[in-house]
Design a protein around this motif. Structure first.
Motif, PDB file in Angstrom:
ATOM      1  N   VAL A 218       0.857  -1.194   0.000  1.00  0.00           N
ATOM      2  CA  VAL A 218       0.000   0.000   0.000  1.00  0.00           C
ATOM      3  C   VAL A 218       0.894   1.245   0.000  1.00  0.00           C
ATOM      4  O   VAL A 218       0.680   2.198  -0.752  1.00  0.00           O
ATOM      5  N   PHE A 219       1.930   1.207   0.826  1.00  0.00           N
ATOM      6  CA  PHE A 219       2.828   2.363   0.954  1.00  0.00           C
ATOM      7  C   PHE A 219       3.819   2.434  -0.206  1.00  0.00           C
ATOM      8  O   PHE A 219       4.117   3.521  -0.700  1.00  0.00           O
ATOM      9  N   TYR A 220       4.315   1.266  -0.642  1.00  0.00           N
ATOM     10  CA  TYR A 220       5.293   1.266  -1.738  1.00  0.00           C
ATOM     11  C   TYR A 220       4.680   1.737  -3.056  1.00  0.00           C
ATOM     12  O   TYR A 220       5.278   2.520  -3.798  1.00  0.00           O
ATOM     13  N   ILE A 221       3.467   1.260  -3.364  1.00  0.00           N
ATOM     14  CA  ILE A 221       2.843   1.598  -4.662  1.00  0.00           C
ATOM     15  C   ILE A 221       2.486   3.083  -4.731  1.00  0.00           C
ATOM     16  O   ILE A 221       2.886   3.793  -5.660  1.00  0.00           O
ATOM     17  N   PHE A 222       1.759   3.578  -3.705  1.00  0.00           N
ATOM     18  CA  PHE A 222       1.357   4.989  -3.741  1.00  0.00           C
ATOM     19  C   PHE A 222       2.554   5.930  -3.613  1.00  0.00           C
ATOM     20  O   PHE A 222       2.597   6.992  -4.238  1.00  0.00           O
TER      21      PHE A 222
END
Length: 484
Positions: A218-222
């Motif tokens: 969730v954090f890596y993609i956004f």
């Protein structure tokens, strides 16, 4: 800008001459579109933690020890498919989670006024660009911070808030040089509508990423998308029409001439007249009131659905995102309608701003109170909350861009001031609501909705009485009043 000052270009302001300066592919609409994606990502980065947090904590510590009301019958729950459980789990209690979620606002409130001031000095492009870039980098560091300990995670979230705090004042500051007065509602509603769509997309998408992959993604993609956007922004955008590489001569002339009587050339900021300005305080009160309802709904709606209506809104990402989708549509449409009324129907700016603010604040208040009186009708609850949030979209063409009407040169600073006050409900509102609903009775929740609706009503009336649509005399060179 001085070279254009001698030429009288006022007709361009009155008839926006679509033949000469088309909206399609113009530099100002390209700026609105890039800003749209920027605010889309900012809000995706802001709300993704609230979804990921459900997966980050061990199940037995995730819920506050609140009692569930037994007024409504239990809904038949969907059969849970085993989800991906490879992500690290942490034993954070409800209070700790509250601190993690709230820490963002403590950073966010600090950089509002400095952000507006810096934007007026160094320009909004760098400030907004690095605001998004910084927020994205700290988002990428979130999984590492969570591993190091809860203190590190709270610090990282507060730093994200610091980065995001400068973005709205920086954007307002840029529009003071880019938005012709009769296109303000359109251009600003396009750029800020990205925030609502970011919420709409990232709530269900974050849930899916947690479900099928792992919460760290969730954090890596956004975060990665935010860094990617930053390079486009730095490459394609300029602070002013004069410094833009590929703007057409006609468009540059059109923008500069439409703004020539509205901008101040004085270097110092007139702090005292700003703080004594009643039209500014009208925006402050409206902004504070609107955000009280907005944050109460954003943070506590799932709790109300679950504890009172006995239905978990998180089971259906589409339903939890529906109110914000309605708001997004309303923002886009109301921006078009507002400028149509000003340009084609000759309605005064102050009349349009007041009408749109009244609709955008009294409408949500009525439907919010109604939501407390519908018994156990889940469909009606979702419908009322959706209508309430949708109508709030009118405010974007109301008080929300009024800063640019009353003082284009200092719009970034003015937004910094109003947004500082408007961040307080995000920190205080949910805490007060939580304290009022210890026993989770329908009566307690009605009180929460009453308070939010009353604050909204007060803000709407205050704005209707004291708002202005004219450039204030302290905001222009030579202190002459210019009627919009």
């Amino acid at each position: 800008m001085e070279t254009e000052e001698g030429e009288d270009r006022t007709p361009l302001l009155k008839e926006s001459q679509p033949g000469t300066v088309p909206a399609c592919c113009s530099a100002r609409y390209n700026l609105a579109l890039l800003a749209f994606f920027g605010f889309f990502l900012l809000y995706a980065l802001r709300v993704n933690l609230s979804v990921a947090l459900v997966d980050m904590v061990e199940p037995n510590t995730s819920l506050a020890k609140n009692t569930t009301s037994s007024v409504c019958p239990e809904h038949s729950s969907t059969i849970n498919v085993p989800r991906n459980t490879t992500g690290e789990k942490y034993s954070w209690d409800a209070d700790t989670q509250g601190w993690i979620l709230g820490s963002f606002f403590y950073g966010y409130i600090i950089t509002q006024i400095p952000g507006g001031y810096l934007a007026s000095k160094i320009g909004g492009k760098l400030l907004l660009g690095f605001g998004v870039f910084g927020t994205s980098v700290f988002t990428l560091l979130t999984p590492l911070a969570a591993n190091l300990g809860v203190g590190y995670l709270i610090a990282v979230r507060a730093l994200e808030g610091l980065g995001e705090g400068v973005t709205f004042p920086a954007m307002h500051s840029m529009w003071s040089s880019w938005a012709p007065p009769l296109e303000r509602s359109k251009l600003l509603s396009i750029s800020y509508a990205g925030a609502q769509l970011g919420t709409v997309v990232s709530l269900p998408l974050s849930g899916l990423i947690c479900y099928y992959m792992n919460w760290v993604y969730v954090f890596y993609i956004f975060g990665a998308l935010g860094v990617f956007w930053f390079f486009f922004w730095m490459w394609l955008v300029s602070d002013t029409p004069e410094t833009h590489r590929s703007i057409s001569h006609a468009e540059r002339e059109y923008i500069l001439s439409s703004l020539k009587d509205q901008l101040s050339t004085q270097k110092s900021v007139p702090w005292r007249p700003i703080l004594e300005s009643l039209p500014l305080w009208a925006i402050v009160v409206a902004h504070f009131s609107y955000n009280w309802t907005f944050y109460t709904l954003l943070t506590l709606l799932p709790t109300y659905m679950k504890e009172i209506l006995r239905f978990d809104a998180q089971e259906n990402g589409f339903l939890s995102a529906l109110p914000y989708f309605g708001c997004w549509l309303c923002i886009i449409l109301s921006g078009q309608i507002a400028d149509y009324l000003r340009e084609k129907q000759n309605l005064s700016t102050v009349c349009v701003r007041k009408c749109f603010t009244l609709i955008g604040m009294i409408g949500p208040a009525l439907f919010l109170v109604a939501a407390g009186f519908i018994g156990c009708n889940y469909a009606l609850a979702v419908a009322f909350v959706t209508i309430s949030t949708t109508l709030g979209g009118f405010c974007t063409s109301g008080y929300s861009i009024n800063h640019l009407d009353i003082a284009p040169s200092y719009a970034g600073i003015l937004l910094g001031i109003t947004n500082s006050f408007a961040t307080i409900p995000g920190m205080v509102g949910p805490v007060i609501a939580k304290n009022l609903t210890h026993n989770n009775t329908v009566g307690e929740w009605q009180t929460v909705f009453y308070i939010a609706a009353s604050i909204n009503l007060f803000g709407a009336i205050f704005f209707a009485l004291f708002a202005s649509g004219e450039v204030q005399d302290w905001a222009v060179s030579g202190y002459h009043l210019h009627r919009n």
